[in-house]
Design a protein around this motif. Structure first.
Motif, PDB file in Angstrom:
ATOM      1  N   SER A   1      56.578  39.073  41.532  1.00 13.29           N
ATOM      2  CA  SER A   1      55.560  38.276  40.848  1.00 13.29           C
ATOM      3  C   SER A   1      55.269  38.899  39.484  1.00 13.29           C
ATOM      4  CB  SER A   1      54.269  38.185  41.674  1.00 13.29           C
ATOM      5  OG  SER A   1      53.753  39.473  41.948  1.00 13.29           O
ATOM      6  N   ILE A   2      54.946  38.041  38.529  1.00  8.90           N
ATOM      7  CA  ILE A   2      54.599  38.486  37.181  1.00  8.90           C
ATOM      8  C   ILE A   2      53.415  37.656  36.714  1.00  8.90           C
ATOM      9  CG2 ILE A   2      56.253  36.899  36.111  1.00  8.90           C
ATOM     10  CD1 ILE A   2      56.653  39.096  33.938  1.00  8.90           C
ATOM     11  N   ALA A   3      52.499  38.267  35.935  1.00  7.37           N
ATOM     12  CA  ALA A   3      51.281  37.575  35.530  1.00  7.37           C
ATOM     13  C   ALA A   3      50.847  37.990  34.138  1.00  7.37           C
ATOM     14  CB  ALA A   3      50.153  37.852  36.532  1.00  7.37           C
ATOM     15  N   LEU A   4      50.188  37.059  33.454  1.00  6.42           N
ATOM     16  CA  LEU A   4      49.466  37.320  32.213  1.00  6.42           C
ATOM     17  C   LEU A   4      47.987  37.257  32.557  1.00  6.42           C
ATOM     18  CD1 LEU A   4      51.478  35.094  29.705  1.00  6.42           C
ATOM     19  CD2 LEU A   4      51.817  37.526  30.224  1.00  6.42           C
ATOM     20  N   GLU A   5      47.241  38.353  32.303  1.00  7.19           N
ATOM     21  CA  GLU A   5      45.874  38.465  32.778  1.00  7.19           C
ATOM     22  C   GLU A   5      44.890  38.722  31.638  1.00  7.19           C
ATOM     23  OE1 GLU A   5      45.405  40.874  36.234  1.00  7.19           O
ATOM     24  OE2 GLU A   5      47.478  40.573  36.924  1.00  7.19           O
ATOM     25  N   ASN A   6      43.629  38.463  31.940  1.00  5.81           N
ATOM     26  CA  ASN A   6      42.572  38.612  30.945  1.00  5.81           C
ATOM     27  C   ASN A   6      42.525  40.033  30.385  1.00  5.81           C
ATOM     28  OD1 ASN A   6      39.992  37.768  29.602  1.00  5.81           O
ATOM     29  ND2 ASN A   6      39.177  39.394  30.920  1.00  5.81           N
TER      30      ASN A   6
END
Length: 467
Positions: A261-266
């Motif tokens: 999984s990969i994410a762009l976060e605050n």
């Protein structure tokens, strides 16, 4: 006399010849009458058959309508309770009136009472502080002059961590799966106008999770992709192993494919000043989102996870970068035991570790921004004595590298947090399904760069019912 005899046979023949055609004509009329009657009966039979077919079709349509209505009624009754129990109904229509047809609604949560007695070496934790509700190492008092005040133990009761969640699931005709999920608890703090411990103990509703998933995509607020929730031990406290665990919930966009999984976060940077060691302040000038990636391997033996974090650290016009890694997992040791653990290390990891115990970056006396290195981890052993009774032993620690070589490092900097650690041991009993009664003893310590320390001792009990 002899002349008259031949006349009789002739008369008889003439009579027969005259009568025979009449008889023939009479039979033909009768037959016609019968044929007409038969045709009439056949028409009546045909009309009856057609009417029966129409009636049968009407009956079948009516039966289908009744069955569909009964199915809807059964669904409503199942949602409200067992049918025929004589109880009044408050729901007579589908719950998701605005949802896609076929959507499934679900609801859950728990009610949790926490009661704890705390003894801190360097004065009481401030009333109204989060540290009075659960274990927060940053709130352990450490006196400025090294003199330990004489503080008596103090007790707190609350139900602020009770929570509820709602979800709506739907699968399209093409097989696309969607879920909307929202969760809240009561850890929103009290209000001087609405209530406090004096009277009503009012707490505000706090948003925990709010997201939508579409197949492999997630958008919304939930646990950071950098955090391994499955490795957390079972604690009576809200977290327990606070120092050593990553712990962040925030808005993000995430893509998951199998174990990856990969994410762009605050993004948000916490900053401290080297010359004063001031409590961390948040800088909200970040441009780039935090980038997180995770891989998880699972089996009958448990699970293993590795996660990475890349960040832009920014305060005003100054910026730098940070990177960190987290390893975690659970190893099953038979049916009754398991080991749960986590190890974290990196620069700019402060906000993600131990509820922000250390800063992400330090601003030196020249106004330059430097990422701060931190490390932390925990290990916990869980043992089940019986299916209803289990125990957990936990140790947790976090450390921060306060760079004394930075410009402006001086006497005020010695108040920076160097280390925090804690031990926890609990016993949890479930006399009935979904009901947990637990007790936990804890010891925690917060140490500063100048070797001053403050400690906490706590007995924490809970009653929790999940639904």
């Amino acid at each position: 006399m002899t002349r008259r005899r031949p006349i009789r046979p002739l008369a008889a023949a003439l009579t027969l010849a005259l009568i025979a055609p009449g008889v023939a004509f009479g039979q033909t009329a009768k037959e016609r009458e019968l044929e007409a009657r038969i045709a009439q009966l056949e028409a009546q039979v045909q009309a009856l058959l057609q009417g029966q077919q129409q009636t049968q079709a009407t009956v079948e349509q009516t039966q289908a309508s009744v069955a569909a209505t009964q199915t809807q009624l059964d669904e409503v009754r199942v949602a409200q309770g067992a049918p025929g129990d004589g109880k009044p109904r408050i729901q007579s229509a589908p719950i998701l009136t605005g949802g896609n047809p076929g959507s499934v609604f679900s609801y859950g949560g728990f009610i949790k009472l926490d009661a704890m007695t705390t003894d801190t070496s360097d004065g009481a934790i401030a009333e109204g502080s989060a540290g009075r509700l659960f274990y927060v190492p940053a709130t352990i008092p450490v006196v400025a002059n090294g003199a330990e005040p004489d503080t008596d133990p103090y007790t707190d009761f609350h139900a602020a961590f009770s929570r509820f969640w709602l979800a709506a699931d739907w699968t399209s005709e093409g097989g696309d799966k969607f879920r909307g999920f929202i969760e809240a608890d009561m850890f929103g703090g009290g209000s001087a106008n609405l209530g406090n411990e004096v009277a009503t103990n009012t707490h505000g509703v706090t948003l925990r999770h709010a997201y939508v998933t579409w197949n492999k995509w997630l958008a919304g607020q939930t646990w950071s992709n950098f955090q391994d929730v499955a490795a957390l031990p079972e604690a009576v406290d809200f977290v327990g192993v606070t120092e050593g665990t990553t712990f962040v919930r925030q808005a993000q966009v995430r893509y998951t494919s199998g174990p990856f999984s990969i994410a762009l976060e605050n993004p948000l940077t916490t900053v401290s000043s080297v010359d004063t060691a001031a409590r961390n302040s948040a800088g909200g000038s970040n441009l780039m989102p935090d980038v997180t990636a995770r891989w998880v391997g699972k089996g009958d033996w448990g699970h293993f996870s590795v996660a990475g974090l890349l960040r832009q650290l920014k305060s005003g016009d100054e910026s730098t970068s940070g990177a960190a890694v987290s390893l975690s997992g659970r190893f099953n040791l038979g049916d009754s035991d398991d080991i749960r653990w986590m190890a974290n290390y990196g620069s700019g990891i402060g906000r993600y570790l131990a509820f922000g115990l250390g800063a992400d970056a330090v601003l030196d006396a020249n106004g330059e921004l430097h990422s701060q290195t931190g490390a932390g981890g925990f290990v916990a052993w869980r043992h089940a004595f019986t299916p209803q009774l289990r125990s957990n032993l936990m140790y947790s620690v976090a450390e921060f590298d306060n760079d004394r070589g930075l410009a402006g490092w001086g006497p005020g900097s010695w108040a920076a947090i160097e280390r925090a650690q804690s031990f926890h041991a609990n016993l949890i009993y479930s006399p009935f399904p979904k009901l947990d009664i637990g007790a936990e003893v804890s010891w925690g310590e917060r140490a500063l760069e100048d070797d001053r320390k403050g400690d906490l001792k706590r007995i924490h009990t809970t009653v929790k019912y999940s639904f």
